[in-house]
Scaffold this active site. Sequence first.
Site, mmCIF file in Angstrom:
data_model
loop_
_atom_site.group_PDB
_atom_site.id
_atom_site.type_symbol
_atom_site.label_atom_id
_atom_site.label_comp_id
_atom_site.label_asym_id
_atom_site.label_seq_id
_atom_site.Cartn_x
_atom_site.Cartn_y
_atom_site.Cartn_z
ATOM 1 C CB CYS A 1 -0.886 0.024 1.233
ATOM 2 S SG CYS A 1 -1.817 -1.473 1.516
ATOM 3 C CB CYS B 1 0.367 3.603 -4.523
ATOM 4 S SG CYS B 1 0.625 2.501 -5.907
ATOM 5 C CB CYS C 1 -6.694 -0.782 -3.145
ATOM 6 S SG CYS C 1 -6.101 0.823 -3.683
ATOM 7 C CB CYS D 1 -32.471 1.870 13.004
ATOM 8 S SG CYS D 1 -32.146 0.638 11.751
ATOM 9 C CB CYS E 1 -33.394 1.517 19.629
ATOM 10 S SG CYS E 1 -34.147 0.075 20.390
ATOM 11 N NE ARG F 1 -24.547 -3.071 17.209
ATOM 12 C CZ ARG F 1 -24.822 -3.599 18.403
ATOM 13 N NH1 ARG F 1 -23.922 -3.655 19.347
ATOM 14 N NH2 ARG F 1 -25.998 -4.104 18.642
ATOM 15 C CB CYS G 1 -28.824 -3.803 15.367
ATOM 16 S SG CYS G 1 -28.369 -2.637 16.662
#
Lengths: 252, 106
Positions: A67, A70, A105, A168, A171, A209, A213
């Site tokens: 990585c 570049c 990439c 969502c 809550c 996550r 949920c």
Amino acid sequence: MNRLAYLVVIGIALPAFAQDARKSGFDFMGPDTQAMQKDDLANPGMLSVLEGEALWKANAGTSQKSCASCHDDATQSIKGVAARYPAFDETTQAPLDLAGRIIQCRTERQGAPAPQREGRELLALTSYVAHQSRDLPIAPPKDARLASTRAQGAALYSTRMGQLNFSCAQCHDDNAGGHLGAAPIPQAHPTGYPLYRLEWQALGSLQRRFRNCLSGMRAEPIAAGSKEAIALELFLMERAAGIHLETPAVRP
Amino acid sequence: MARALINVPQKSKRGEIIEIKTLMSHPMETGFRPGMDGQLIPRDIIEKFVCTYNGEVVFSAQLHPAITANPFISFTTIATDSGTLVFSWTDNKGETQVQTASIQVE
């Protein structure tokens, strides 16, 4: 027309008002968890960041480039990048999240096998990249091509789903600051991903996550890297615009 | 095995109590959990942690399956002399990971 103008004014005024009330999940945590996050030598998420740093500098794939070949020094070159993602990708003509960009990439420019979503390698690289934007405000791109997906995410956020028929928003908007069992309900601002969850005993992505949920709501979990997951992430990043990133965060 | 984060004060006064913090990257797989295929995931835990200060053991601990992944161990010792602290973590396969840190005592 008057009514429309009125709505526009509310639309502008509300986010400014809401800004003061917005808090990172960090502010809902106990002092122990906060202390663990703040100390880089006690934060277990830093182990992944260190691993990511090593991967950043290691040659990979048929190109035998790293990585760093570049992007050079990550502390300078990719500062603030995580705060802008998900962004619109020109090659696929679709929104792309940070993990997706790293996969792209890896495969296209480095000629390496695609790292697995939620796998150790991808989490380490993502946390290293996101860590470079720590303490920077979330700055979603103003790209108009993202608008439709972001709206899709907004709709998903307020759609009731699953056997428990929750959304969502019920809550994280209506009951944020309260508790679900013993767990505090935060406002769902994705400020520290990938983050270390003590419950997972590991670092995990925002999309993990989501699945967590959703399965709690007895709804069908959305797959990592899917269109829905990126749409929801786009919406949440827009909603959290201006809040500072804290990767790698620690949550209970 | 993987990497560790170690926090040892670089400088200290002789006779001072110093706090040492270590965070080891390890899954601490208990051996009691079934995997996706229903088979038990083999146990993979650190069983022993030892810290020596100029060759003398100043702290050691035995770890068991109920201990968290990435165990964080913190303890104190008295800064006696300049030298090296050697930390070693040994897992249940007998593999040992060693890291060192140096301290200057004035």
